[in-house]
Design a protein around this motif. Structure first.
Motif, PDB file in Angstrom:
ATOM      1  N   SER A   1      -2.990  -0.199  11.079  1.00 23.44           N
ATOM      2  CA  SER A   1      -3.474   1.231  11.174  1.00 23.44           C
ATOM      3  C   SER A   1      -2.959   2.012   9.963  1.00 23.44           C
ATOM      4  CB  SER A   1      -2.805   1.561  12.642  1.00 23.44           C
ATOM      5  OG  SER A   1      -1.589   1.355  12.751  1.00 23.44           O
ATOM      6  N   ASN A   2      -1.680   1.713   9.341  1.00 28.37           N
ATOM      7  CA  ASN A   2      -1.350   2.492   8.312  1.00 28.37           C
ATOM      8  C   ASN A   2      -1.699   2.015   7.103  1.00 28.37           C
ATOM      9  OD1 ASN A   2      -0.520   4.668  10.302  1.00 28.37           O
ATOM     10  ND2 ASN A   2       1.393   3.374  10.632  1.00 28.37           N
ATOM     11  N   THR A   3      -2.635   1.136   6.811  1.00 33.44           N
ATOM     12  CA  THR A   3      -2.717   0.487   5.603  1.00 33.44           C
ATOM     13  C   THR A   3      -3.733   1.159   4.518  1.00 33.44           C
ATOM     14  OG1 THR A   3      -4.419  -0.995   6.340  1.00 33.44           O
ATOM     15  CG2 THR A   3      -2.127  -1.926   6.366  1.00 33.44           C
ATOM     16  N   LYS A   4      -4.513   2.068   5.106  1.00 36.07           N
ATOM     17  CA  LYS A   4      -5.451   2.506   4.294  1.00 36.07           C
ATOM     18  C   LYS A   4      -4.678   3.604   3.265  1.00 36.07           C
ATOM     19  CE  LYS A   4      -9.430   2.564   7.215  1.00 36.07           C
ATOM     20  NZ  LYS A   4     -10.582   2.894   8.041  1.00 36.07           N
ATOM     21  N   GLN A   5      -3.753   4.226   3.646  1.00 33.85           N
ATOM     22  CA  GLN A   5      -2.896   5.194   2.727  1.00 33.85           C
ATOM     23  C   GLN A   5      -2.239   4.178   1.537  1.00 33.85           C
ATOM     24  OE1 GLN A   5      -0.086   6.525   5.719  1.00 33.85           O
ATOM     25  NE2 GLN A   5       1.371   5.043   5.173  1.00 33.85           N
TER      26      GLN A   5
END
Length: 153
Positions: free
Chosen positions: A50-54
């Motif tokens: 969930s927080n990997t796109k950043q």
């Protein structure tokens, strides 16, 4: 003569400060690059992307085992997220990373072994993997621009 010695000493002191500041900055950047890669690997092992796109630049390009996967967002939506729904676990062992930083660009080579266990039948897949990444520093943040990974039995 004494004034000349003072000037030489001052010059040497300034050069020493510049060299040590540059070395410290490069060490800090190497650690920051490694931190980005570590966050991504930890997320994959937790199977929470969930927080990997950043961690990726908007114009990123992902390549996997001879294929172009497009941007990380496309790779995430059409490859990773659906695939991870099928996994019971994903573990990484024997992790090693080499990182080189040159100004606002860096490259890293990661090697590790991974094991995937499929949820429906507990089938296990073990692979050796190598990942080559290019990162770019923008607004004091390192982002992955290119990631290429391949694996084999």
């Amino acid at each position: 003569m004494e004034k000349l010695n003072f000037v030489k000493k001052r010059f040497l002191l300034i050069m020493l400060i510049i060299i040590s500041t540059t070395a410290f900055s490069q060490t800090t950047d190497v650690e920051a690059v490694k931190s980005v890669l570590k966050k991504y690997n930890e997320a994959t092992q937790k199977m929470d992307l969930s927080n990997t796109k950043q961690l990726f630049a908007t114009n990123s390009q992902i390549f996997e085992s001879g294929g172009s996967e497009g941007s990380y967002e496309h790779y995430f939506d059409h490859h990773l997220a659906p695939e991870f729904k099928e996994f019971k676990s994903f573990t990484i062992t024997d992790y090693k990373v080499e990182t080189v930083v040159e100004s606002t660009l860096a490259y890293a080579i990661e090697t590790y072994n991974y094991t995937i266990v499929i949820a429906k039948d507990n089938k296990e897949f073990k692979r050796k993997c190598v990942v080559t990444s290019v990162l770019k520093k923008e607004n004091d943040e390192w982002k992955i621009v290119i990631s290429h990974n391949s694996s084999r039995k």
